[in-house]
Design a protein around this motif. Structure first.
Motif, PDB file in Angstrom:
ATOM      1  N   THR A  18       0.852  -1.181   0.000  1.00  0.00           N
ATOM      2  CA  THR A  18       0.000   0.000   0.000  1.00  0.00           C
ATOM      3  C   THR A  18       0.894   1.240   0.000  1.00  0.00           C
ATOM      4  OG1 THR A  18      -0.083   0.196   2.409  1.00  0.00           O
ATOM      5  CG2 THR A  18      -1.737  -1.232   1.352  1.00  0.00           C
ATOM      6  N   THR A  19       0.295   2.370  -0.274  1.00  0.00           N
ATOM      7  CA  THR A  19       1.044   3.626  -0.245  1.00  0.00           C
ATOM      8  C   THR A  19       1.626   3.864   1.139  1.00  0.00           C
ATOM      9  OG1 THR A  19      -0.384   4.537  -1.964  1.00  0.00           O
ATOM     10  CG2 THR A  19       0.867   6.113  -0.644  1.00  0.00           C
ATOM     11  N   GLN A  20       0.857   3.572   2.166  1.00  0.00           N
ATOM     12  CA  GLN A  20       1.345   3.762   3.529  1.00  0.00           C
ATOM     13  C   GLN A  20       2.510   2.833   3.842  1.00  0.00           C
ATOM     14  OE1 GLN A  20      -2.399   3.243   5.634  1.00  0.00           O
ATOM     15  NE2 GLN A  20      -2.294   5.383   6.293  1.00  0.00           N
ATOM     16  N   GLU A  21       2.424   1.580   3.413  1.00  0.00           N
ATOM     17  CA  GLU A  21       3.525   0.641   3.639  1.00  0.00           C
ATOM     18  C   GLU A  21       4.791   1.115   2.943  1.00  0.00           C
ATOM     19  OE1 GLU A  21       1.142  -3.585   4.156  1.00  0.00           O
ATOM     20  OE2 GLU A  21       1.498  -2.801   2.141  1.00  0.00           O
ATOM     21  N   ARG A  58       5.571   4.262   2.100  1.00  0.00           N
ATOM     22  CA  ARG A  58       6.071   5.456   2.774  1.00  0.00           C
ATOM     23  C   ARG A  58       6.802   5.087   4.059  1.00  0.00           C
ATOM     24  NH1 ARG A  58       1.685   9.016   4.291  1.00  0.00           N
ATOM     25  NH2 ARG A  58       3.349  10.321   5.098  1.00  0.00           N
ATOM     26  N   ALA A  59       6.214   4.191   4.847  1.00  0.00           N
ATOM     27  CA  ALA A  59       6.849   3.774   6.103  1.00  0.00           C
ATOM     28  C   ALA A  59       8.185   3.099   5.812  1.00  0.00           C
ATOM     29  CB  ALA A  59       5.931   2.839   6.886  1.00  0.00           C
ATOM     30  N   ILE A 107      10.821   5.719   4.911  1.00  0.00           N
ATOM     31  CA  ILE A 107      11.282   6.447   6.097  1.00  0.00           C
ATOM     32  C   ILE A 107      12.236   5.566   6.891  1.00  0.00           C
ATOM     33  CG2 ILE A 107      10.549   7.400   8.333  1.00  0.00           C
ATOM     34  CD1 ILE A 107       7.947   8.320   6.815  1.00  0.00           C
ATOM     35  N   GLY A 108      11.861   4.308   7.085  1.00  0.00           N
ATOM     36  CA  GLY A 108      12.722   3.372   7.815  1.00  0.00           C
ATOM     37  C   GLY A 108      14.048   3.132   7.101  1.00  0.00           C
ATOM     38  N   ALA A 109      13.990   3.006   5.788  1.00  0.00           N
ATOM     39  CA  ALA A 109      15.216   2.779   5.020  1.00  0.00           C
ATOM     40  C   ALA A 109      16.156   3.974   5.134  1.00  0.00           C
ATOM     41  CB  ALA A 109      14.874   2.512   3.558  1.00  0.00           C
ATOM     42  N   ARG A 110      15.586   5.164   5.106  1.00  0.00           N
ATOM     43  CA  ARG A 110      16.403   6.363   5.250  1.00  0.00           C
ATOM     44  C   ARG A 110      17.051   6.402   6.642  1.00  0.00           C
ATOM     45  NH1 ARG A 110      12.901  10.934   4.347  1.00  0.00           N
ATOM     46  NH2 ARG A 110      12.712  10.010   2.300  1.00  0.00           N
ATOM     47  N   TYR A 140      11.282   9.084  15.124  1.00  0.00           N
ATOM     48  CA  TYR A 140      10.466   9.622  16.211  1.00  0.00           C
ATOM     49  C   TYR A 140       9.589  10.775  15.747  1.00  0.00           C
ATOM     50  CZ  TYR A 140      12.806   6.770  19.765  1.00  0.00           C
ATOM     51  OH  TYR A 140      13.276   5.742  20.523  1.00  0.00           O
ATOM     52  N   THR A 141      10.098  11.593  14.841  1.00  0.00           N
ATOM     53  CA  THR A 141       9.287  12.690  14.301  1.00  0.00           C
ATOM     54  C   THR A 141       8.096  12.137  13.526  1.00  0.00           C
ATOM     55  OG1 THR A 141      11.198  14.160  14.178  1.00  0.00           O
ATOM     56  CG2 THR A 141       9.305  14.706  12.776  1.00  0.00           C
ATOM     57  N   ALA A 142       8.345  11.149  12.679  1.00  0.00           N
ATOM     58  CA  ALA A 142       7.258  10.541  11.904  1.00  0.00           C
ATOM     59  C   ALA A 142       6.254   9.861  12.833  1.00  0.00           C
ATOM     60  CB  ALA A 142       7.819   9.539  10.903  1.00  0.00           C
TER      61      ALA A 142
END
Length: 75
Positions: free
Chosen positions: A9-12, A14-15, A18-21, A39-41
């Motif tokens: 999904t788009t949310q998966e 995006r998450a 963010i985690g990869a970064r 933590y910000t996300a």
């Protein structure tokens, strides 16, 4: 031969990004920046998007496993 793409999904996605970064920050020795990103996300989604918050919690766990593995390798 074309490899099949998982149906994320788009949310998966995006998450994951963010985690990869954050994990990339860890590999570069920038643990604080990785934690700050996650933590910000997490804070931004805490009250507004429970699904995304759950996915980011999983990404935080992946990040912490990466950091722990790096600590073991360096001792």
């Amino acid at each position: 031969m074309k490899m099949s793409q998982p149906n994320l999904t788009t949310q998966e996605m995006r998450a994951f990004k963010i985690g990869a970064r954050a994990r990339k920050f860890a590999l570069e020795g920038c643990m604080i920046e990785g934690y700050e990103l996650l933590y910000t996300a997490l804070a931004e989604t805490r009250d507004t998007d429970s699904i995304m918050h759950g996915l980011l919690t999983e990404e935080l766990a992946k990040f912490e496993r990466r950091v722990s593995a790096m600590d073991i390798d360096h001792t």
